[in-house]
Write a protein that holds these residues in place. Structure first.
Motif, PDB file in Angstrom:
ATOM      1  N   HIS A 110       0.792  -1.101  -0.051  1.00 29.35           N
ATOM      2  CA  HIS A 110       0.042  -0.439   0.283  1.00 29.35           C
ATOM      3  C   HIS A 110       0.304   1.452   0.062  1.00 29.35           C
ATOM      4  N   PRO A 111       0.439   2.292  -0.988  1.00 25.34           N
ATOM      5  CA  PRO A 111       1.330   3.261  -0.917  1.00 25.34           C
ATOM      6  C   PRO A 111       0.999   4.507  -0.171  1.00 25.34           C
ATOM      7  N   ALA A 112       1.693   5.252   0.455  1.00 28.37           N
ATOM      8  CA  ALA A 112       0.980   6.213   1.468  1.00 28.37           C
ATOM      9  C   ALA A 112       0.008   6.421   1.526  1.00 28.37           C
ATOM     10  N   GLU A 113      -0.922   7.236   0.643  1.00 25.21           N
ATOM     11  CA  GLU A 113      -2.194   7.660   0.194  1.00 25.21           C
ATOM     12  C   GLU A 113      -3.201   6.372   0.488  1.00 25.21           C
ATOM     13  N   ILE A 114      -2.779   5.352   0.854  1.00 27.23           N
ATOM     14  CA  ILE A 114      -3.670   4.605   1.470  1.00 27.23           C
ATOM     15  C   ILE A 114      -3.799   4.281   2.617  1.00 27.23           C
TER      16      ILE A 114
ATOM     17  N   ALA B 271      -5.538   6.292  10.302  1.00 24.88           N
ATOM     18  CA  ALA B 271      -6.679   7.299  10.864  1.00 24.88           C
ATOM     19  C   ALA B 271      -7.908   5.975  10.914  1.00 24.88           C
ATOM     20  N   ILE B 272      -7.903   4.950  10.402  1.00 19.45           N
ATOM     21  CA  ILE B 272      -9.362   4.317  11.006  1.00 19.45           C
ATOM     22  C   ILE B 272      -8.867   2.886  11.973  1.00 19.45           C
ATOM     23  N   GLN B 273      -7.242   2.524  12.780  1.00 21.85           N
ATOM     24  CA  GLN B 273      -6.541   2.263  13.859  1.00 21.85           C
ATOM     25  C   GLN B 273      -6.782   3.576  14.792  1.00 21.85           C
ATOM     26  N   ALA B 274      -6.449   4.445  14.560  1.00 22.18           N
ATOM     27  CA  ALA B 274      -6.616   5.827  15.870  1.00 22.18           C
ATOM     28  C   ALA B 274      -7.892   6.214  16.624  1.00 22.18           C
ATOM     29  N   LEU B 275      -8.567   6.098  15.842  1.00 21.11           N
ATOM     30  CA  LEU B 275     -10.141   6.548  15.996  1.00 21.11           C
ATOM     31  C   LEU B 275     -10.134   5.082  16.093  1.00 21.11           C
ATOM     32  N   SER B 276     -10.515   4.035  15.706  1.00 15.62           N
ATOM     33  CA  SER B 276     -10.884   2.657  16.093  1.00 15.62           C
ATOM     34  C   SER B 276     -10.722   2.563  17.801  1.00 15.62           C
ATOM     35  N   ALA B 277      -8.928   2.078  18.074  1.00 19.18           N
ATOM     36  CA  ALA B 277      -8.528   2.314  19.784  1.00 19.18           C
ATOM     37  C   ALA B 277      -9.095   3.447  20.340  1.00 19.18           C
ATOM     38  N   GLU B 278      -9.810   4.471  19.758  1.00 20.36           N
ATOM     39  CA  GLU B 278      -9.974   5.772  20.736  1.00 20.36           C
ATOM     40  C   GLU B 278     -11.359   5.485  20.574  1.00 20.36           C
ATOM     41  N   TYR B 279     -12.282   4.305  19.381  1.00 18.03           N
ATOM     42  CA  TYR B 279     -13.181   3.812  20.125  1.00 18.03           C
ATOM     43  C   TYR B 279     -13.535   2.941  21.041  1.00 18.03           C
ATOM     44  N   LEU B 280     -12.761   2.259  21.379  1.00 19.44           N
ATOM     45  CA  LEU B 280     -12.354   0.364  21.564  1.00 19.44           C
ATOM     46  C   LEU B 280     -12.493   0.979  23.648  1.00 19.44           C
TER      47      LEU B 280
ATOM     48  N   ILE C 291     -16.972   6.406  11.977  1.00 22.73           N
ATOM     49  CA  ILE C 291     -15.730   5.551  11.667  1.00 22.73           C
ATOM     50  C   ILE C 291     -15.300   5.985  10.243  1.00 22.73           C
ATOM     51  N   ASP C 292     -15.422   4.533  10.573  1.00 22.74           N
ATOM     52  CA  ASP C 292     -15.384   4.323   8.582  1.00 22.74           C
ATOM     53  C   ASP C 292     -15.676   5.033   7.430  1.00 22.74           C
TER      54      ASP C 292
ATOM     55  N   ARG D  21     -15.958   8.676   8.319  1.00 25.15           N
ATOM     56  CA  ARG D  21     -15.588   9.140   8.465  1.00 25.15           C
ATOM     57  C   ARG D  21     -14.583  10.099   8.086  1.00 25.15           C
ATOM     58  N   VAL D  22     -13.971   8.446   8.208  1.00 22.66           N
ATOM     59  CA  VAL D  22     -12.263   8.883   7.595  1.00 22.66           C
ATOM     60  C   VAL D  22     -12.011   8.758   5.847  1.00 22.66           C
ATOM     61  N   ALA D  23     -13.667   8.367   5.423  1.00 19.59           N
ATOM     62  CA  ALA D  23     -13.654   8.447   3.807  1.00 19.59           C
ATOM     63  C   ALA D  23     -13.553   9.136   3.264  1.00 19.59           C
ATOM     64  N   ARG D  24     -14.824  10.364   3.757  1.00 24.82           N
ATOM     65  CA  ARG D  24     -15.075  11.661   3.576  1.00 24.82           C
ATOM     66  C   ARG D  24     -13.966  12.355   3.681  1.00 24.82           C
ATOM     67  N   ARG D  25     -13.274  12.109   4.683  1.00 27.31           N
ATOM     68  CA  ARG D  25     -12.176  13.246   4.819  1.00 27.31           C
ATOM     69  C   ARG D  25     -10.838  12.805   3.945  1.00 27.31           C
ATOM     70  N   LYS D  26     -11.091  11.816   3.307  1.00 27.83           N
ATOM     71  CA  LYS D  26     -10.078  11.498   2.209  1.00 27.83           C
ATOM     72  C   LYS D  26     -10.691  12.131   1.203  1.00 27.83           C
ATOM     73  N   LEU D  27     -11.716  11.616   0.289  1.00 26.86           N
ATOM     74  CA  LEU D  27     -12.068  12.412  -0.227  1.00 26.86           C
ATOM     75  C   LEU D  27     -11.815  13.890  -0.700  1.00 26.86           C
ATOM     76  N   LYS D  28     -12.935  14.754   0.226  1.00 28.37           N
ATOM     77  CA  LYS D  28     -12.673  15.968   0.541  1.00 28.37           C
ATOM     78  C   LYS D  28     -10.943  16.643   0.287  1.00 28.37           C
ATOM     79  N   SER D  29     -10.168  16.165   1.010  1.00 29.67           N
ATOM     80  CA  SER D  29      -8.607  15.739   0.956  1.00 29.67           C
ATOM     81  C   SER D  29      -8.170  16.352  -0.900  1.00 29.67           C
ATOM     82  N   LEU D  30      -8.609  15.950  -1.048  1.00 29.36           N
ATOM     83  CA  LEU D  30      -8.765  14.989  -2.973  1.00 29.36           C
ATOM     84  C   LEU D  30      -9.415  15.730  -3.554  1.00 29.36           C
ATOM     85  N   GLY D  31     -10.458  16.657  -2.679  1.00 26.70           N
ATOM     86  CA  GLY D  31     -11.465  17.530  -3.949  1.00 26.70           C
ATOM     87  C   GLY D  31     -12.721  17.389  -4.771  1.00 26.70           C
ATOM     88  N   VAL D  32     -12.861  15.229  -4.094  1.00 25.74           N
ATOM     89  CA  VAL D  32     -14.146  15.146  -4.263  1.00 25.74           C
ATOM     90  C   VAL D  32     -14.874  14.803  -3.408  1.00 25.74           C
ATOM     91  N   GLU D  33     -16.551  15.400  -3.638  1.00 27.47           N
ATOM     92  CA  GLU D  33     -17.310  15.318  -3.311  1.00 27.47           C
ATOM     93  C   GLU D  33     -18.341  14.185  -3.271  1.00 27.47           C
TER      94      GLU D  33
END
Length: 112
Positions: free
Chosen positions: A46-50, A56-65, A83-84, A86-98
């Motif tokens: 996986h590249p850094a973009e993935i 992010a999912i690991q960190a937010l999941s640890a917070e949830y646990l 959580i899934d 939120r992470v997906a929407r933020r990634k899409l937003k960072s790419l300029g995708v709605e």
């Protein structure tokens, strides 16, 4: 690595990202990724973009646990959908995708 190179009587690329260093005693020491962190220096996965989403999912999941301590049954706990999402929407937003909203038919299909 510099010391190993000086000590070795010979070296060869055994495979991609694997270098063999022949030592004076005849044994060969194989070094992965030039002694660096293999998953970063030689990872062909996986590249850094993935990985940013994975972390992010690991960190937010640890917070949830941690926040759900004592309320979850023992065993495998799926990543909560919010959580899934939120992470997906933020990634899409960072790419300029709605992303659009699900239609009623899609929601029904997904059991929402």
């Amino acid at each position: 690595m510099g010391g190993l190179r000086e000590l070795a009587v010979d070296s060869c690329e055994a495979r991609h990202n694997i270098t063999g260093y022949e030592l004076p005693n005849g044994r060969t020491l194989y070094v992965l990724a030039e002694g660096r962190l293999v998953n970063i220096a030689a990872g062909d996965g996986h590249p850094a973009e993935i990985m940013d989403m994975s972390f992010a999912i690991q960190a937010l999941s640890a917070e949830y646990l941690a926040a759900s301590r004592g309320r979850l049954a023992p065993g495998v706990v799926p990543v909560p959908r919010d959580i899934d999402d939120r992470v997906a929407r933020r990634k899409l937003k960072s790419l300029g995708v709605e992303i659009d909203a699900l239609s009623p038919e899609q929601r029904e299909y997904l059991g929402e």
